[in-house]
Scaffold this active site. Structure first.
Site, PDB file in Angstrom:
ATOM      1  CB  CYS A  56      -0.922  -0.007   1.202  1.00  0.00           C
ATOM      2  SG  CYS A  56      -0.103   0.366   2.760  1.00  0.00           S
ATOM      3  CB  CYS A 108      -4.241  -5.379  30.640  1.00  0.00           C
ATOM      4  SG  CYS A 108      -3.836  -6.583  29.378  1.00  0.00           S
ATOM      5  CB  CYS A 145      -0.154  -4.754  20.136  1.00  0.00           C
ATOM      6  SG  CYS A 145       0.979  -5.601  18.986  1.00  0.00           S
ATOM      7  CB  CYS A 205      -0.735   0.341  18.885  1.00  0.00           C
ATOM      8  SG  CYS A 205      -0.014   0.444  17.239  1.00  0.00           S
ATOM      9  CB  CYS A 230       2.796  -3.342  27.584  1.00  0.00           C
ATOM     10  SG  CYS A 230       1.255  -2.420  27.484  1.00  0.00           S
ATOM     11  CB  CYS A 253      -3.877  -6.459  23.453  1.00  0.00           C
ATOM     12  SG  CYS A 253      -2.189  -5.842  23.295  1.00  0.00           S
ATOM     13  CG  HIS A 272       2.693  -9.181  27.532  1.00  0.00           C
ATOM     14  ND1 HIS A 272       1.498  -8.587  27.898  1.00  0.00           N
ATOM     15  CD2 HIS A 272       2.867 -10.227  28.395  1.00  0.00           C
ATOM     16  CE1 HIS A 272       0.987  -9.246  28.924  1.00  0.00           C
ATOM     17  NE2 HIS A 272       1.803 -10.239  29.250  1.00  0.00           N
ATOM     18  CB  CYS A 326       3.409  -6.836   2.124  1.00  0.00           C
ATOM     19  SG  CYS A 326       1.989  -5.961   2.767  1.00  0.00           S
ATOM     20  CB  CYS A 355       5.746  -0.321  19.464  1.00  0.00           C
ATOM     21  SG  CYS A 355       5.870  -1.149  17.877  1.00  0.00           S
ATOM     22  CB  CYS A 358       1.388  -4.785  12.427  1.00  0.00           C
ATOM     23  SG  CYS A 358       2.729  -3.690  12.887  1.00  0.00           S
ATOM     24  CB  CYS A 401       6.806   0.129   3.786  1.00  0.00           C
ATOM     25  SG  CYS A 401       5.797  -1.322   4.068  1.00  0.00           S
ATOM     26  CB  CYS A 409       1.437  -3.833   8.581  1.00  0.00           C
ATOM     27  SG  CYS A 409       0.367  -3.576   7.156  1.00  0.00           S
TER      28      CYS A 409
HETATM   29 FE1  FSX Z   1       2.498  -3.915   3.386  1.00  0.00          FE
HETATM   30 FE2  FSX Z   1       4.101  -1.640   2.487  1.00  0.00          FE
HETATM   31 FE3  FSX Z   1       1.440  -2.844   5.360  1.00  0.00          FE
HETATM   32 FE4  FSX Z   1       1.396  -1.154   3.533  1.00  0.00          FE
HETATM   33  O1  FSX Z   1       3.790  -1.209   0.792  1.00  0.00           O
HETATM   34  S1  FSX Z   1       3.447  -3.832   5.321  1.00  0.00           S
HETATM   35  S2  FSX Z   1       0.304  -3.189   3.412  1.00  0.00           S
HETATM   36  S3  FSX Z   1       1.696  -0.638   5.668  1.00  0.00           S
HETATM   37  O2  FSX Z   1       3.009  -0.382   3.028  1.00  0.00           O
HETATM   38  O3  FSX Z   1       3.898  -3.428   2.222  1.00  0.00           O
HETATM   39 FE1  SF4 Z   2       0.190  -7.009  27.241  1.00  0.00          FE
HETATM   40 FE2  SF4 Z   2      -1.458  -5.808  25.502  1.00  0.00          FE
HETATM   41 FE3  SF4 Z   2      -2.066  -5.867  28.069  1.00  0.00          FE
HETATM   42 FE4  SF4 Z   2      -0.079  -4.340  27.207  1.00  0.00          FE
HETATM   43  S1  SF4 Z   2      -2.272  -4.086  26.750  1.00  0.00           S
HETATM   44  S2  SF4 Z   2      -0.055  -5.648  29.029  1.00  0.00           S
HETATM   45  S3  SF4 Z   2       0.783  -5.636  25.585  1.00  0.00           S
HETATM   46  S4  SF4 Z   2      -1.879  -7.666  26.694  1.00  0.00           S
HETATM   47 FE1  SF4 Z   3       3.867  -2.085  17.244  1.00  0.00          FE
HETATM   48 FE2  SF4 Z   3       1.895  -3.850  17.658  1.00  0.00          FE
HETATM   49 FE3  SF4 Z   3       1.326  -1.385  16.869  1.00  0.00          FE
HETATM   50 FE4  SF4 Z   3       2.518  -3.103  15.176  1.00  0.00          FE
HETATM   51  S1  SF4 Z   3       0.430  -3.286  16.035  1.00  0.00           S
HETATM   52  S2  SF4 Z   3       3.040  -0.927  15.485  1.00  0.00           S
HETATM   53  S3  SF4 Z   3       3.855  -4.241  16.599  1.00  0.00           S
HETATM   54  S4  SF4 Z   3       2.265  -1.964  18.841  1.00  0.00           S
END
Ligand code: FSX
Ligand code: SF4
Ligand code: SF4
Length: 287
Positions: free
Chosen positions: A16, A226, A260, A253, A206, A232, A203, A125, A241, A263, A19, A163
């Site tokens: 998309c 939580c 989370c 996130c 967090c 999550c 985790h 991806c 993160c 991703c 990235c 992602c």
């Molecule tokens: Fe994939 Fe890149 Fe997600 Fe997007 O192109 S990792 S769909 S954020 O941007 O490849």
């Molecule tokens: Fe773990 Fe998600 Fe709870 Fe944070 S919000 S303590 S990462 S389960």
């Molecule tokens: Fe980080 Fe999880 Fe958010 Fe992805 S979904 S950016 S691994 S906190």
């Protein structure tokens, strides 16, 4: 001091462009530092092809890409953003032409990866198939690793999933390669992710972890507690993160009240509905 040039080709396949957008948000170094200046003293990344940021188009840019691969054999870095459509030998994903014939993303990846010094699969991806490979995957999108393995191409591969991925994960990996060479197997986890960024689970770091340990779970978004019961996936997701934060250390996130969604992990889009408790996923040992 002479500046050492590191040519790079950035190929966009089935994705998309998030990235690239994420990388354009890099703060330190800035994207200008990264592309125009020396990214490290004495080292300059010469980005020869990037569909989103390059000014040129058409045959000249395809020629520049081919010229890079032919004149810098085993001396350039190939960055792939996106999954690779493989159904019908890749006909669902085309990039430019060669000798008057449309070229598939699959054939570019195979050709350019074979002659590269190293390949970086950027984003979930490219690293794992991601959203384009989600069920039922009619174009049979595959990860870069799967495509290289099918062809017996053994160019070193680094996966930087997410992602999108955090810009620091990409910049930090490239800077490490320039400073110390290609990562050893010790530096990567079993999914070929740099341990420096993916070595711990969400985790583990967090700020809501104390709630989890005391069984205090949010029942709806916005509740204190939580977010585990809201789906999550922090316990099974590897990334930094919570300590790195996103958007110039603004937030992340779970920090902004979401879950989370996992991703950085393979098949994150397919394993379960995003906002349901991940009861079917075995939790790792408590840390
Ligand atoms: Fe994939 Fe890149 Fe997600 Fe997007 O192109 S990792 S769909 S954020 O941007 O490849
Ligand atoms: Fe773990 Fe998600 Fe709870 Fe944070 S919000 S303590 S990462 S389960
Ligand atoms: Fe980080 Fe999880 Fe958010 Fe992805 S979904 S950016 S691994 S906190």
């Amino acid at each position: 001091m002479d500046t050492k040039e590191y040519p790079a080709i950035w190929l966009q396949t089935a994705g998309c462009t998030g990235c690239s957008v994420s990388l354009l948000n890099v703060i330190n170094p800035s994207i200008k530092n990264l592309l125009v200046d020396e990214v490290l003293p004495g080292s300059h990344i010469n980005l020869r092809f990037h569909p989103t940021v390059m000014a040129g188009s058409g045959s000249p840019v395809i020629e520049a890409m081919v010229d890079t691969s032919e004149t810098k054999k085993k001396g350039y870095i190939l960055i792939v953003e996106g999954a690779i459509p493989t159904a019908k030998d890749g006909i669902h994903g085309l990039v430019g032409e060669k000798d008057g014939r449309p070229m598939t993303m699959k054939s570019w990846v195979e050709t350019l990866a074979a002659d590269a010094l190293a390949v970086i699969a950027l984003g979930s991806c490219a690293a794992f198939g991601g959203i384009p490979a989600a069920f039922p995957n009619p174009t049979q999108c595959r990860s870069v690793g799967e495509v290289l393995q099918a062809r017996g191409i053994d160019t070193p591969l680094i996966n930087i999933p997410g992602c999108p991925p955090h810009p620091d994960w990409f910049v930090g990996t490239v800077a490490t390669v320039l400073l110390s060479g290609l990562p050893s197997s010790e530096d990567l986890d079993e999914l070929r992710r740099p341990k420096a960024f993916y070595g711990q689970t969400i985790h583990e770091n967090c700020p809501r972890r104390a709630y989890y340990d005391e069984n205090k779970f949010a029942k709806k978004f916005g509740d204190p507690g939580c977010n585990y019961e809201l789906g999550c996936r922090g316990p099974v997701t590897h990334a930094d993160c919570p300590v790195r934060l996103w958007n110039d250390k603004m937030n992340w996130c779970v920090g902004c009240g979401a879950t989370c969604i996992g991703c950085t992990e393979p098949e994150f889009f397919d394993i379960a509905p995003l906002y349901e408790k991940i009861s079917e996923v075995a939790l790792p040992e408590e840390v």
